[in-house]
Design an enzyme around this catalytic site. Structure first.
Site, PDB file in Angstrom:
ATOM      1  N   ASN A   2     -10.175  -0.349   0.136  1.00  0.00           N
ATOM      2  CA  ASN A   2      -8.722  -0.207   0.145  1.00  0.00           C
ATOM      3  C   ASN A   2      -8.169  -0.629  -1.218  1.00  0.00           C
ATOM      4  O   ASN A   2      -8.162  -1.819  -1.549  1.00  0.00           O
ATOM      5  CB  ASN A   2      -8.148  -1.084   1.270  1.00  0.00           C
ATOM      6  CG  ASN A   2      -6.641  -1.001   1.368  1.00  0.00           C
ATOM      7  OD1 ASN A   2      -5.980  -0.455   0.489  1.00  0.00           O
ATOM      8  ND2 ASN A   2      -6.095  -1.551   2.439  1.00  0.00           N
ATOM      9  N   CYS A  17       0.818  -1.226   0.000  1.00  0.00           N
ATOM     10  CA  CYS A  17       0.000   0.000   0.000  1.00  0.00           C
ATOM     11  C   CYS A  17       0.845   1.266   0.000  1.00  0.00           C
ATOM     12  O   CYS A  17       0.342   2.355  -0.272  1.00  0.00           O
ATOM     13  CB  CYS A  17      -0.952   0.001   1.184  1.00  0.00           C
ATOM     14  SG  CYS A  17      -2.098  -1.385   1.152  1.00  0.00           S
ATOM     15  N   HIS A  31      -3.803   7.107   3.460  1.00  0.00           N
ATOM     16  CA  HIS A  31      -4.147   5.849   2.792  1.00  0.00           C
ATOM     17  C   HIS A  31      -5.562   5.454   3.211  1.00  0.00           C
ATOM     18  O   HIS A  31      -5.905   5.496   4.392  1.00  0.00           O
ATOM     19  CB  HIS A  31      -3.139   4.775   3.197  1.00  0.00           C
ATOM     20  CG  HIS A  31      -3.475   3.409   2.700  1.00  0.00           C
ATOM     21  ND1 HIS A  31      -3.878   3.168   1.408  1.00  0.00           N
ATOM     22  CD2 HIS A  31      -3.471   2.195   3.340  1.00  0.00           C
ATOM     23  CE1 HIS A  31      -4.110   1.870   1.272  1.00  0.00           C
ATOM     24  NE2 HIS A  31      -3.874   1.266   2.425  1.00  0.00           N
TER      25      HIS A  31
HETATM   26  C1  LIG Z   1     -10.383  -6.067   9.653  1.00  0.00           C
HETATM   27  C2  LIG Z   1     -11.042  -5.092  10.604  1.00  0.00           C
HETATM   28  C3  LIG Z   1     -12.038  -4.232   9.873  1.00  0.00           C
HETATM   29  C4  LIG Z   1     -11.761  -5.879  11.679  1.00  0.00           C
HETATM   30  O1  LIG Z   1     -12.341  -4.983  12.595  1.00  0.00           O
HETATM   31  P1  LIG Z   1     -12.226  -5.263  14.148  1.00  0.00           P
HETATM   32  O2  LIG Z   1     -13.026  -4.245  14.830  1.00  0.00           O
HETATM   33  O3  LIG Z   1     -10.761  -5.343  14.459  1.00  0.00           O
HETATM   34  O4  LIG Z   1     -12.926  -6.657  14.268  1.00  0.00           O
HETATM   35  P2  LIG Z   1     -12.322  -7.970  14.925  1.00  0.00           P
HETATM   36  O5  LIG Z   1     -11.155  -8.459  14.141  1.00  0.00           O
HETATM   37  O6  LIG Z   1     -12.113  -7.642  16.357  1.00  0.00           O
HETATM   38  O7  LIG Z   1     -13.516  -8.961  14.732  1.00  0.00           O
HETATM   39  C5  LIG Z   1     -14.681  -8.828  15.451  1.00  0.00           C
HETATM   40  C6  LIG Z   1     -15.624  -9.949  15.065  1.00  0.00           C
HETATM   41  O8  LIG Z   1     -16.158  -9.676  13.745  1.00  0.00           O
HETATM   42  C7  LIG Z   1     -16.038 -10.836  12.944  1.00  0.00           C
HETATM   43  N1  LIG Z   1     -15.890 -10.443  11.558  1.00  0.00           N
HETATM   44  C8  LIG Z   1     -14.749 -10.309  10.843  1.00  0.00           C
HETATM   45  N2  LIG Z   1     -15.061  -9.934   9.585  1.00  0.00           N
HETATM   46  C9  LIG Z   1     -16.394  -9.827   9.526  1.00  0.00           C
HETATM   47  C10 LIG Z   1     -17.296  -9.483   8.496  1.00  0.00           C
HETATM   48  N3  LIG Z   1     -16.879  -9.144   7.274  1.00  0.00           N
HETATM   49  N4  LIG Z   1     -18.615  -9.463   8.777  1.00  0.00           N
HETATM   50  C11 LIG Z   1     -19.067  -9.781  10.004  1.00  0.00           C
HETATM   51  N5  LIG Z   1     -18.270 -10.143  11.004  1.00  0.00           N
HETATM   52  C12 LIG Z   1     -16.943 -10.150  10.771  1.00  0.00           C
HETATM   53  C13 LIG Z   1     -14.844 -11.559  13.475  1.00  0.00           C
HETATM   54  O9  LIG Z   1     -14.899 -12.920  13.134  1.00  0.00           O
HETATM   55  C14 LIG Z   1     -14.956 -11.331  14.970  1.00  0.00           C
HETATM   56  O10 LIG Z   1     -15.859 -12.244  15.481  1.00  0.00           O
HETATM   57  P3  LIG Z   1     -15.603 -12.904  16.920  1.00  0.00           P
HETATM   58  O11 LIG Z   1     -15.577 -11.739  17.890  1.00  0.00           O
HETATM   59  O12 LIG Z   1     -16.773 -13.800  17.076  1.00  0.00           O
HETATM   60  O13 LIG Z   1     -14.282 -13.604  16.812  1.00  0.00           O
HETATM   61  C15 LIG Z   1      -9.971  -4.187  11.286  1.00  0.00           C
HETATM   62  O14 LIG Z   1      -9.201  -4.944  12.179  1.00  0.00           O
HETATM   63  C16 LIG Z   1      -9.077  -3.527  10.286  1.00  0.00           C
HETATM   64  O15 LIG Z   1      -9.497  -2.697   9.522  1.00  0.00           O
HETATM   65  N6  LIG Z   1      -7.774  -3.850  10.327  1.00  0.00           N
HETATM   66  C17 LIG Z   1      -6.840  -3.268   9.387  1.00  0.00           C
HETATM   67  C18 LIG Z   1      -6.986  -3.927   8.047  1.00  0.00           C
HETATM   68  C19 LIG Z   1      -6.247  -3.175   6.964  1.00  0.00           C
HETATM   69  O16 LIG Z   1      -6.359  -2.000   6.879  1.00  0.00           O
HETATM   70  N7  LIG Z   1      -5.472  -3.907   6.152  1.00  0.00           N
HETATM   71  C20 LIG Z   1      -4.745  -3.344   5.091  1.00  0.00           C
HETATM   72  C21 LIG Z   1      -3.673  -2.459   5.600  1.00  0.00           C
HETATM   73  S1  LIG Z   1      -2.914  -1.624   4.308  1.00  0.00           S
END
Ligand SMILES: CC(C)(COP(=O)(O)OP(=O)(O)OC[C@H]1O[C@@H](n2cnc3c(N)ncnc32)[C@H](O)[C@@H]1OP(=O)(O)O)[C@@H](O)C(=O)NCCC(=O)NCCS
EC number: 2.3.1.180
Length: 329
Positions: free
Chosen positions: A286, A116, A256
């Site tokens: 993204n 990215c 970003h």
């Molecule tokens: C991926 C992201 C959106 C997840 O959000 P979060 O608030 O951290 O959510 P969590 O990982 O704590 O997951 C919470 C719950 O939602 C669930 N979940 C994950 N994806 C899901 C989806 N698409 N729909 C519904 N539920 C989902 C998980 O399984 C988890 O369930 P559990 O509590 O029963 O285990 C967040 O961590 C994020 O944006 N991270 C950075 C990713 C990124 O930017 N990557 C590229 C970088 S360049």
């Protein structure tokens, strides 16, 4: 005190696929909801390529628009850098394919891999080559077709990404406008938190590796989120300090576009009011290396970014890589 810029943006362009994939569409594909995606990421929809479309098509369209905007002919371009991790093929470089499609016969063309952060890394490398090796007109493109490595059954990742490309044409600065300073960092100790294990020399795309989905993105979302906020804050702090510029002097921050909550957390640390932070993650998701140049081009063309404005760009990606840049437009 800030050094005089040596290279400036002469024109910009962007290209995204026509096809829209909404959160409602994803509800039919994996166990997710529009409400979950929107509240956790700020994303409403993303653009995805049709089968048979590779990055070079989007990158060429973005480049053509940037050349037209700059009033520069393809034959005048002597350097093309494409920041990407999803080129059409392993080789040749997508930059070479773009060179051919544009008819930029005089150019030296190569790809740069920084996930990215690919666009800001490419911008800094282009500036370096222009100021030390005599290149006069460069095309810097950031683009990715991340949906080519998305596992559409993995709800943790498939809701996050979209496809696109953005481009700028660089030329010598007029003395006031241009790239003021860049700050680039990486730390391979975190390579295991966001990566694509398959398709490379370690795990070539054998039937077995493909069956095991090694060709898909692997991500630890929570850890990536935490590092993104910390590293983007560090990059922005350092680029401002090293340039001798105060955060309050930034007219527009282009972060970003990975997640609205990451953008808000970083902006808050610099007391940036909402109206001075560019956000389009709700429309594209993204787009990896494309996210900053797409936003930059939108901001320029819509008049949000005016000539003379100071823009700060900040990014974070797989590697980990992270970077920030300051530019007088
Ligand atoms: C991926 C992201 C959106 C997840 O959000 P979060 O608030 O951290 O959510 P969590 O990982 O704590 O997951 C919470 C719950 O939602 C669930 N979940 C994950 N994806 C899901 C989806 N698409 N729909 C519904 N539920 C989902 C998980 O399984 C988890 O369930 P559990 O509590 O029963 O285990 C967040 O961590 C994020 O944006 N991270 C950075 C990713 C990124 O930017 N990557 C590229 C970088 S360049």
């Amino acid at each position: 005190m800030t050094k005089k810029p040596q290279v400036m943006v002469l024109g910009s362009g962007r290209a995204v696929p026509e096809k829209v994939l909404t959160n409602a569409d994803l509800e039919k594909m994996v166990d997710t909801t529009d409400q979950w995606i929107l509240s956790r990421t700020g994303i409403r929809e993303r653009r995805i390529v049709e089968p048979g479309v590779g990055l070079s098509e989007l990158a060429t369209a973005a480049a053509q628009r940037a050349l037209a905007d700059a009033g520069v002919a393809a034959e005048e371009i002597d350097l093309i850098i494409v920041g990407t991790v999803t080129g059409d093929m392993k080789f040749p470089a997508t930059a070479c394919l773009v060179q051919d499609r544009l008819g930029a016969r005089r150019a030296t063309a190569f790809d740069l891999s920084a996930a990215c952060s690919g666009f800001l890394y490419s911008l800094q490398v282009a500036q370096g080559l222009m100021t030390t090796a005599g290149y006069r007109r460069a095309l810097v493109i950031g683009g990715d077709v991340l949906t080519s490595m998305v596992n559409w059954e993995d709800r943790d990742t498939c809701v996050l990404f979209g496809d696109g490309a953005g481009a700028v044409v660089l030329g010598p600065s007029d003395g006031e406008r241009g790239l003021l300073h860049c700050y680039l960092r990486s730390d391979g100790a975190y390579s295991g938190l966001l990566y694509n294990p398959g398709c490379g020399s370690l795990n070539p795309p054998t039937p077995e590796n493909v069956r095991e989905r090694l060709n898909s993105i692997v991500m630890n979302g929570r850890e990536v989120f935490r590092h993104a906020v910390t590293s983007m804050t560090e990059a922005l702090t350092r680029v401002l300090e090293e340039a001798g510029i105060a955060a309050g002097d930034i007219d527009l921050l282009i972060p970003h576009q990975a997640n609205l909550r990451i953008i808000e957390a970083v902006s808050k640390r610099f007391d940036m009011p909402q109206e001075r932070v560019y956000v389009n993650v709700e429309r594209y998701g993204n787009t990896s290396a494309a996210s900053i140049p797409i936003a930059f081009d939108e901001a320029r063309r819509s008049g949000v970014l005016q000539p003379g404005n100071l823009v700060a760009m900040v990014t974070f990606g797989g590697g980990f890589t992270w970077a920030a840049g300051l530019m007088r437009c």
